[in-house]
Write an enzyme that holds these catalytic residues in place. Structure first.
Site, PDB file in Angstrom:
ATOM      1  N   ASP A 127      23.668 -34.670  -2.603  1.00  0.00           N
ATOM      2  CA  ASP A 127      22.622 -35.118  -1.672  1.00  0.00           C
ATOM      3  C   ASP A 127      22.148 -36.524  -1.965  1.00  0.00           C
ATOM      4  O   ASP A 127      22.344 -37.069  -3.054  1.00  0.00           O
ATOM      5  CB  ASP A 127      21.406 -34.198  -1.789  1.00  0.00           C
ATOM      6  CG  ASP A 127      20.650 -34.424  -3.115  1.00  0.00           C
ATOM      7  OD1 ASP A 127      21.299 -34.356  -4.185  1.00  0.00           O
ATOM      8  OD2 ASP A 127      19.432 -34.690  -3.078  1.00  0.00           O
TER       9      ASP A 127
ATOM     10  N   ASP B 209      28.401 -30.892 -10.146  1.00  0.00           N
ATOM     11  CA  ASP B 209      28.915 -31.693  -9.031  1.00  0.00           C
ATOM     12  C   ASP B 209      29.417 -33.056  -9.498  1.00  0.00           C
ATOM     13  O   ASP B 209      30.512 -33.478  -9.163  1.00  0.00           O
ATOM     14  CB  ASP B 209      27.863 -31.844  -7.915  1.00  0.00           C
ATOM     15  CG  ASP B 209      26.522 -32.418  -8.405  1.00  0.00           C
ATOM     16  OD1 ASP B 209      26.326 -32.614  -9.629  1.00  0.00           O
ATOM     17  OD2 ASP B 209      25.645 -32.671  -7.553  1.00  0.00           O
TER      18      ASP B 209
ATOM     19  N   ASP C 269      27.279 -38.421 -14.163  1.00  0.00           N
ATOM     20  CA  ASP C 269      26.868 -39.808 -13.933  1.00  0.00           C
ATOM     21  C   ASP C 269      26.469 -40.413 -15.278  1.00  0.00           C
ATOM     22  O   ASP C 269      27.326 -40.787 -16.071  1.00  0.00           O
ATOM     23  CB  ASP C 269      25.733 -39.783 -12.900  1.00  0.00           C
ATOM     24  CG  ASP C 269      25.301 -41.159 -12.424  1.00  0.00           C
ATOM     25  OD1 ASP C 269      26.117 -42.079 -12.437  1.00  0.00           O
ATOM     26  OD2 ASP C 269      24.124 -41.300 -12.018  1.00  0.00           O
TER      27      ASP C 269
ATOM     28  N   LYS D  22      21.285 -28.010  -7.190  1.00  0.00           N
ATOM     29  CA  LYS D  22      21.877 -27.414  -6.015  1.00  0.00           C
ATOM     30  C   LYS D  22      23.228 -28.051  -5.730  1.00  0.00           C
ATOM     31  O   LYS D  22      24.031 -27.537  -4.961  1.00  0.00           O
ATOM     32  CB  LYS D  22      20.977 -27.666  -4.800  1.00  0.00           C
ATOM     33  CG  LYS D  22      19.574 -27.164  -4.933  1.00  0.00           C
ATOM     34  CD  LYS D  22      18.733 -27.670  -3.741  1.00  0.00           C
ATOM     35  CE  LYS D  22      17.289 -27.560  -4.032  1.00  0.00           C
ATOM     36  NZ  LYS D  22      16.475 -28.301  -3.020  1.00  0.00           N
ATOM     37  N   GLY D  23      23.478 -29.211  -6.351  1.00  0.00           N
ATOM     38  CA  GLY D  23      24.626 -30.031  -5.974  1.00  0.00           C
ATOM     39  C   GLY D  23      25.984 -29.365  -6.092  1.00  0.00           C
ATOM     40  O   GLY D  23      26.913 -29.699  -5.369  1.00  0.00           O
TER      41      GLY D  23
ATOM     42  N   PHE E  44      26.921 -44.710  -4.622  1.00  0.00           N
ATOM     43  CA  PHE E  44      26.246 -43.427  -4.421  1.00  0.00           C
ATOM     44  C   PHE E  44      27.021 -42.611  -3.396  1.00  0.00           C
ATOM     45  O   PHE E  44      27.232 -43.045  -2.271  1.00  0.00           O
ATOM     46  CB  PHE E  44      24.796 -43.615  -3.988  1.00  0.00           C
ATOM     47  CG  PHE E  44      23.973 -42.409  -4.315  1.00  0.00           C
ATOM     48  CD1 PHE E  44      23.528 -42.193  -5.613  1.00  0.00           C
ATOM     49  CD2 PHE E  44      23.687 -41.468  -3.344  1.00  0.00           C
ATOM     50  CE1 PHE E  44      22.803 -41.046  -5.934  1.00  0.00           C
ATOM     51  CE2 PHE E  44      22.958 -40.326  -3.657  1.00  0.00           C
ATOM     52  CZ  PHE E  44      22.509 -40.117  -4.953  1.00  0.00           C
ATOM     53  N   VAL E  45      27.460 -41.422  -3.825  1.00  0.00           N
ATOM     54  CA  VAL E  45      28.258 -40.579  -2.935  1.00  0.00           C
ATOM     55  C   VAL E  45      27.480 -39.327  -2.528  1.00  0.00           C
ATOM     56  O   VAL E  45      26.639 -38.830  -3.281  1.00  0.00           O
ATOM     57  CB  VAL E  45      29.609 -40.184  -3.581  1.00  0.00           C
ATOM     58  CG1 VAL E  45      30.515 -41.393  -3.743  1.00  0.00           C
ATOM     59  CG2 VAL E  45      29.395 -39.496  -4.923  1.00  0.00           C
TER      60      VAL E  45
ATOM     61  N   ARG F  80      24.069 -32.777   2.154  1.00  0.00           N
ATOM     62  CA  ARG F  80      24.821 -31.787   1.370  1.00  0.00           C
ATOM     63  C   ARG F  80      25.854 -31.059   2.221  1.00  0.00           C
ATOM     64  O   ARG F  80      26.849 -30.568   1.704  1.00  0.00           O
ATOM     65  CB  ARG F  80      23.866 -30.733   0.771  1.00  0.00           C
ATOM     66  CG  ARG F  80      22.897 -31.276  -0.264  1.00  0.00           C
ATOM     67  CD  ARG F  80      22.253 -30.102  -1.001  1.00  0.00           C
ATOM     68  NE  ARG F  80      21.034 -30.462  -1.714  1.00  0.00           N
ATOM     69  CZ  ARG F  80      20.999 -30.949  -2.954  1.00  0.00           C
ATOM     70  NH1 ARG F  80      22.117 -31.157  -3.599  1.00  0.00           N
ATOM     71  NH2 ARG F  80      19.850 -31.218  -3.529  1.00  0.00           N
TER      72      ARG F  80
ATOM     73  N   LYS G  94      31.765 -40.343 -12.763  1.00  0.00           N
ATOM     74  CA  LYS G  94      31.485 -41.769 -12.543  1.00  0.00           C
ATOM     75  C   LYS G  94      31.429 -42.422 -13.916  1.00  0.00           C
ATOM     76  O   LYS G  94      30.337 -42.698 -14.444  1.00  0.00           O
ATOM     77  CB  LYS G  94      30.076 -41.866 -11.926  1.00  0.00           C
ATOM     78  CG  LYS G  94      29.997 -42.468 -10.551  1.00  0.00           C
ATOM     79  CD  LYS G  94      28.519 -42.692 -10.226  1.00  0.00           C
ATOM     80  CE  LYS G  94      28.165 -42.272  -8.839  1.00  0.00           C
ATOM     81  NZ  LYS G  94      26.741 -42.498  -8.526  1.00  0.00           N
TER      82      LYS G  94
HETATM   83  P1  IMP Z   1      23.239 -37.664 -14.836  1.00  0.00           P
HETATM   84  O1  IMP Z   1      22.231 -36.924 -15.625  1.00  0.00           O
HETATM   85  O2  IMP Z   1      22.887 -39.119 -14.681  1.00  0.00           O
HETATM   86  O3  IMP Z   1      24.666 -37.477 -15.303  1.00  0.00           O
HETATM   87  O4  IMP Z   1      23.104 -37.164 -13.346  1.00  0.00           O
HETATM   88  C1  IMP Z   1      23.740 -36.069 -12.884  1.00  0.00           C
HETATM   89  C2  IMP Z   1      23.098 -35.635 -11.586  1.00  0.00           C
HETATM   90  O5  IMP Z   1      22.650 -36.741 -10.813  1.00  0.00           O
HETATM   91  C3  IMP Z   1      24.123 -34.921 -10.748  1.00  0.00           C
HETATM   92  O6  IMP Z   1      24.107 -33.547 -10.989  1.00  0.00           O
HETATM   93  C4  IMP Z   1      23.679 -35.273  -9.355  1.00  0.00           C
HETATM   94  O7  IMP Z   1      22.761 -34.311  -8.905  1.00  0.00           O
HETATM   95  C5  IMP Z   1      22.981 -36.613  -9.461  1.00  0.00           C
HETATM   96  N1  IMP Z   1      23.859 -37.727  -9.054  1.00  0.00           N
HETATM   97  C6  IMP Z   1      24.402 -38.685  -9.820  1.00  0.00           C
HETATM   98  N2  IMP Z   1      25.155 -39.537  -9.116  1.00  0.00           N
HETATM   99  C7  IMP Z   1      25.104 -39.102  -7.835  1.00  0.00           C
HETATM  100  C8  IMP Z   1      25.700 -39.555  -6.609  1.00  0.00           C
HETATM  101  O8  IMP Z   1      26.458 -40.539  -6.516  1.00  0.00           O
HETATM  102  N3  IMP Z   1      25.391 -38.824  -5.517  1.00  0.00           N
HETATM  103  C9  IMP Z   1      24.589 -37.722  -5.540  1.00  0.00           C
HETATM  104  N4  IMP Z   1      24.018 -37.261  -6.655  1.00  0.00           N
HETATM  105  C10 IMP Z   1      24.267 -37.946  -7.797  1.00  0.00           C
HETATM  106 MG    MG Z   2      21.587 -33.429  -7.667  1.00  0.00          MG
END
Ligand code: IMP
Ligand code: MG
Length: 180
Positions: free
Chosen positions: A159, A99, A102, A42-43, A152-153, A165, A130
């Site tokens: 969210d 969104d 990470d 949903k982000g 964490f943002v 959100r 990030k």
């Molecule tokens: P990844 O698989 O670790 O790259 O995570 C990606 C997902 O984690 C993003 O689509 C977000 O939903 C969530 N996420 C990662 N870091 C943050 C943050 O700082 N704030 C909010 N959601 C995050």
């Molecule tokens: Mg998310």
């Protein structure tokens, strides 16, 4: 809600500028293409809504919902497709709208799944990156709006535990809110 925010990292005005720039670049790059924007729910919902209005070439949109975070702030590594796309990707120039990038696990998984469906091209557009947290090093965004530090943002669609959100800006969440 406001008292849980350590500081505003990207204001509404800054976000508007970031999204405008991305939209302009995408519009140039996807002239005469078959652009399909795929929003990762949903982000990315607010980013998607703003970005598509900055894109001046014809495009289609679709939505996919994956879950990688149960609750908390660290990725479990397991990614599950909760809602799949409706549109057939064959012949489409797919642009994933995410969104935040990470660890890279979510997009790495999505990429491998979607590439098996024969899109004409596949690229990634993320609002935030990030880079310090990446565990899939070869996963890079083709379009990236802005970097954030290892904090964490929340806000502008992002969210913590399904909340925040609706904040119109990107803010750093106070650690005391999520330290477990
Ligand atoms: P990844 O698989 O670790 O790259 O995570 C990606 C997902 O984690 C993003 O689509 C977000 O939903 C969530 N996420 C990662 N870091 C943050 C943050 O700082 N704030 C909010 N959601 C995050
Ligand atoms: Mg998310």
């Amino acid at each position: 809600m406001l008292r849980d925010i350590e500081k505003v990292y990207y204001s509404e005005e800054t976000l508007r500028e970031i999204v405008r720039k991305l939209g302009k670049q995408i519009s140039e790059d996807y002239k005469d293409k078959n652009l399909l924007l795929v929003s990762v729910l949903k982000g990315s919902v607010i980013f998607m809504a703003d970005l598509m209005r900055e894109i001046t070439v014809p495009c289609e949109i679709d939505f996919m919902c994956v879950s990688s975070y149960q609750s908390g702030t660290t990725s479990s590594g397991a990614v599950k497709i909760v809602k799949d796309l409706d549109i057939n990707l064959e012949g489409k120039d797919v642009l994933i709208v995410e969104d935040i990038l990470d660890s890279g696990r979510t997009l790495s998984y999505l990429k491998s799944v979607l590439l098996t469906r024969n899109p004409k091209s596949f690229r990634i557009c993320t609002l935030l990156d990030k880079p310090e947290r990446r565990v899939v090093p070869d996963l890079v965004a083709d379009y990236s709006g802005a970097e954030v530090p290892d904090e964490f943002v929340v806000g502008y669609g992002l969210d913590y535990d399904e909340k925040y959100r609706n904040l119109p800006y990107i803010g750093i969440l106070k650690r005391e809110v999520y330290s477990d």
